[in-house]
Design a protein around this motif. Structure first.
Motif, mmCIF file in Angstrom:
data_model
loop_
_atom_site.group_PDB
_atom_site.id
_atom_site.type_symbol
_atom_site.label_atom_id
_atom_site.label_comp_id
_atom_site.label_asym_id
_atom_site.label_seq_id
_atom_site.Cartn_x
_atom_site.Cartn_y
_atom_site.Cartn_z
ATOM 1 N N PRO A 70 38.285 -2.519 -12.003
ATOM 2 C CA PRO A 70 37.834 -1.737 -12.969
ATOM 3 C C PRO A 70 38.530 -0.378 -13.539
ATOM 4 C CG PRO A 70 36.734 -1.135 -10.501
ATOM 5 C CD PRO A 70 37.754 -2.642 -10.879
ATOM 6 N N HIS A 71 39.553 -0.361 -12.673
ATOM 7 C CA HIS A 71 40.135 1.139 -13.064
ATOM 8 C C HIS A 71 41.620 1.095 -13.956
ATOM 9 C CE1 HIS A 71 37.921 2.552 -9.020
ATOM 10 N NE2 HIS A 71 36.974 2.400 -10.193
ATOM 11 N N GLN A 72 41.424 0.107 -14.510
ATOM 12 C CA GLN A 72 42.847 -0.121 -15.397
ATOM 13 C C GLN A 72 42.693 0.986 -16.762
ATOM 14 O OE1 GLN A 72 43.862 -4.130 -16.289
ATOM 15 N NE2 GLN A 72 42.463 -4.944 -14.857
ATOM 16 N N PRO A 73 43.557 1.931 -16.632
ATOM 17 C CA PRO A 73 43.453 2.855 -17.861
ATOM 18 C C PRO A 73 43.761 2.173 -19.040
ATOM 19 C CG PRO A 73 45.035 3.701 -16.030
ATOM 20 C CD PRO A 73 44.536 2.089 -15.847
ATOM 21 N N LYS A 74 43.196 2.647 -20.010
ATOM 22 C CA LYS A 74 43.167 2.248 -21.624
ATOM 23 C C LYS A 74 42.827 0.788 -21.624
ATOM 24 C CE LYS A 74 46.615 5.250 -22.803
ATOM 25 N NZ LYS A 74 48.249 5.519 -23.706
ATOM 26 N N THR A 75 41.864 0.399 -21.229
ATOM 27 C CA THR A 75 41.505 -1.143 -20.962
ATOM 28 C C THR A 75 40.025 -1.330 -21.125
ATOM 29 O OG1 THR A 75 43.396 -1.610 -19.374
ATOM 30 C CG2 THR A 75 41.539 -3.242 -19.691
ATOM 31 N N SER A 76 39.502 -2.186 -21.923
ATOM 32 C CA SER A 76 38.166 -2.292 -22.373
ATOM 33 C C SER A 76 37.652 -2.866 -20.886
ATOM 34 C CB SER A 76 38.021 -3.332 -23.454
ATOM 35 O OG SER A 76 36.584 -3.753 -23.663
ATOM 36 N N GLY A 77 36.410 -2.032 -20.700
ATOM 37 C CA GLY A 77 35.365 -2.487 -19.604
ATOM 38 C C GLY A 77 35.828 -1.579 -18.361
ATOM 39 N N ALA A 78 36.864 -0.761 -18.345
ATOM 40 C CA ALA A 78 37.268 0.086 -17.466
ATOM 41 C C ALA A 78 36.214 1.324 -17.042
ATOM 42 C CB ALA A 78 38.642 0.838 -17.508
ATOM 43 N N ARG A 79 35.819 1.469 -15.818
ATOM 44 C CA ARG A 79 34.778 2.400 -15.404
ATOM 45 C C ARG A 79 34.923 2.796 -13.980
ATOM 46 N NH1 ARG A 79 29.227 -1.022 -15.226
ATOM 47 N NH2 ARG A 79 29.881 -2.636 -13.793
ATOM 48 N N PHE A 80 34.494 4.131 -13.752
ATOM 49 C CA PHE A 80 34.467 4.574 -12.192
ATOM 50 C C PHE A 80 33.184 4.285 -11.706
ATOM 51 C CE2 PHE A 80 38.277 7.186 -13.616
ATOM 52 C CZ PHE A 80 39.121 6.574 -12.791
ATOM 53 N N PHE A 81 32.016 4.096 -12.541
ATOM 54 C CA PHE A 81 30.751 3.940 -12.002
ATOM 55 C C PHE A 81 30.079 3.220 -12.950
ATOM 56 C CE2 PHE A 81 31.101 8.020 -14.301
ATOM 57 C CZ PHE A 81 29.737 7.652 -15.331
ATOM 58 N N ASP A 82 29.177 2.553 -12.210
ATOM 59 C CA ASP A 82 28.185 1.536 -13.170
ATOM 60 C C ASP A 82 26.814 2.356 -13.802
ATOM 61 O OD1 ASP A 82 26.182 1.989 -11.077
ATOM 62 O OD2 ASP A 82 26.195 -0.203 -10.260
ATOM 63 N N ASP A 83 26.008 1.606 -14.133
ATOM 64 C CA ASP A 83 24.817 2.254 -14.953
ATOM 65 C C ASP A 83 24.176 3.184 -14.137
ATOM 66 O OD1 ASP A 83 25.864 1.148 -17.428
ATOM 67 O OD2 ASP A 83 24.370 -0.436 -17.623
ATOM 68 N N GLU A 84 23.962 3.051 -12.814
ATOM 69 C CA GLU A 84 23.145 3.864 -11.783
ATOM 70 C C GLU A 84 24.113 4.798 -11.393
ATOM 71 O OE1 GLU A 84 20.153 1.294 -9.427
ATOM 72 O OE2 GLU A 84 22.007 0.579 -9.135
ATOM 73 N N GLY A 85 25.459 4.925 -11.428
ATOM 74 C CA GLY A 85 26.291 5.852 -10.883
ATOM 75 C C GLY A 85 27.154 5.352 -9.882
ATOM 76 N N ILE A 86 26.795 4.288 -9.387
ATOM 77 C CA ILE A 86 27.265 3.827 -8.113
ATOM 78 C C ILE A 86 28.923 3.490 -8.478
ATOM 79 C CG2 ILE A 86 27.867 1.755 -6.485
ATOM 80 C CD1 ILE A 86 24.388 1.518 -6.739
#
Length: 438
Positions: free
Chosen positions: A285-301
């Motif tokens: 999930p931590h690929q810069p400049k990539t669709s879908g990248a994120r550090f946390f989900d919808d709950e903040g986890i």
């Protein structure tokens, strides 16, 4: 970005909800804008410009849970809105599984995944319309049998800000740009083949701006003369553009909702080998400049890089806090972010050359899969392959079988994941798939 005033409003709303009787609460603020222009046969057919500014409240009241949204951001109106939401929540059935996540699971940082293009507002309306026109022009007048040619441009700007009463604070910002094309053509008799192509990117400069319409035209011309071929077992090469039909049911079977409701063919399979040994699927999930990248989900986890399948062994489920409480197990994350698979060394043409007798699937047309058993039946179209060459376009055929059997018969992996997709999965070659046709 979310303004400082709206961030302060989110904090005020959170405090007010707790003051009025919530034991816990989560507040999300969303803002952004979108633009769409569609050109059909070189005439503007649709033009849309819109903006968004809204608040969503998740209220945890006396063992009950309610979710409410509004675009009215005035404090006086919000006071009534929040109070009514709390009163309404008290009428709901008690569900003690509805809680905020343990605060130790929250993402705690301020890193930037570089998902926002600062050039977003510098792209003028004239340029957007020009690009849509260009896509359409690449198809127009290429063949007298063309019925309709459509080119479109779209862009999105999206911001979110989230606060939870037990300590989470998170913010995201992203942009996206897209060019799309579709074309229909007169075929034999009543046949009207259609095809499409698109590209999308987070940054305008990365968007492919030429050849989108040309690709649609080439693809639709290849469909002329489609017909069924004989039923039987064939090798099946699935194009990376359309892999969703054979991957999505596998991922859906991993969700906490499916596990808790015992509606998953992967129930009780954790740490067991269920797919072929040549399948390692990773959530990265931590690929810069990539669709879908994120550090946390919808709950903040907090998200992390982790295998979903490792050499065919199931390594994780996607379990949010609610279903974690229901299942009495620790939550993971609510859904995958960016799926990746180790690439092979052959492109699509080289894979075709290896097939003695098979079908290259370039589209799925309906069908279904059984979430409890993994049995499936999908309509397909594509090309009959003999001796490493495309010999006939095919359609109105079905594939049937079981997803676990299918994925245990994966023979070879390509090197061509479709760049715009957040599922970075290449074309895949399966053996011994049942096709029904003539």
């Amino acid at each position: 970005m979310i303004s400082d005033n709206n961030k302060k409003l989110a904090q005020w709303a959170l405090d007010y909800a707790l003051k009025k009787g919530c034991q816990a609460a989560r507040v999300k603020i969303f803002s952004g804008s979108k633009y769409d222009v569609e050109v059909r046969n070189m005439q503007i057919d649709k033009l849309l410009q819109a903006s968004e500014n809204s608040m969503v409240l998740h209220l945890f009241v006396d063992g009950r849970y309610g979710s409410f949204s509004t675009n009215r951001m005035d404090k006086k109106e919000l006071e009534k809105f929040i109070s009514n939401g709390i009163d309404s929540s008290r009428y709901l059935a008690e569900d003690k599984a509805r809680t905020l996540p343990d605060k130790s699971l929250y993402y705690n940082g301020n890193e930037d995944l570089q998902l926002y293009d600062s050039k977003f507002h510098s792209i003028g309306t004239d340029k957007k319309i020009e690009l849509a026109m260009q896509v359409c022009a690449e198809m127009m007048n290429k063949d007298e049998r063309i019925i309709s040619a459509t080119g479109s441009y779209d862009d999105r700007e999206y911001f979110s800000y989230q606060l939870s009463s037990n300590g989470f604070e998170g913010e995201t910002a992203s942009t996206s740009f897209g060019l799309n094309s579709s074309v229909s053509i007169k075929g034999d008799g009543d046949e009207r083949p259609e095809s499409w192509w698109y590209d999308s990117a987070l940054f305008f400069d990365d968007l492919i701006k030429e050849g989108i319409g040309t690709k649609s035209f080439e693809r639709v011309m290849q469909k002329l003369g489609q017909k069924k071929t004989k039923s039987g077992k064939y090798s099946m090469l699935v194009d990376s553009m359309v892999l969703g039909n054979v991957i999505r049911p596998i991922i859906s079977a991993l969700y906490g909702s499916s596990i808790q409701q015992k509606n998953s063919f992967l129930l009780n399979k954790l740490n067991e080998k269920v797919l072929g040994e040549n399948i390692t699927l990773i959530d990265d999930p931590h690929q810069p400049k990539t669709s879908g990248a994120r550090f946390f989900d919808d709950e903040g986890i907090a998200t992390k890089k982790q295998p979903i399948f490792e050499n065919g062994v199931l390594k994780t489920y996607f379990i949010d806090t609610y279903y974690g409480n229901k299942l009495e197990t620790a939550p993971t994350i609510d859904s995958p972010s960016i799926l990746t698979m180790q690439l092979g060394n052959k492109n699509i043409d080289q894979l075709i050359e290896t097939i003695e007798k098979g079908i290259y699937v370039t589209g799925f047309n309906g069908g279904n899969s059984n979430s409890s058993t993994g049995d499936f039946s999908f309509g397909i179209e594509g090309f009959l392959i003999e001796q490493g060459k495309r010999v006939q376009p095919v359609n109105e055929m079905n594939i049937t079988g079981n997803l676990l059997t299918l994925w245990n018969n994966l023979k070879e992996v390509g090197n061509d994941p479709f760049k715009p997709s957040r599922w970075k999965i290449p074309s895949l070659l399966f053996e011994g798939v049942d096709f029904s046709g003539l």
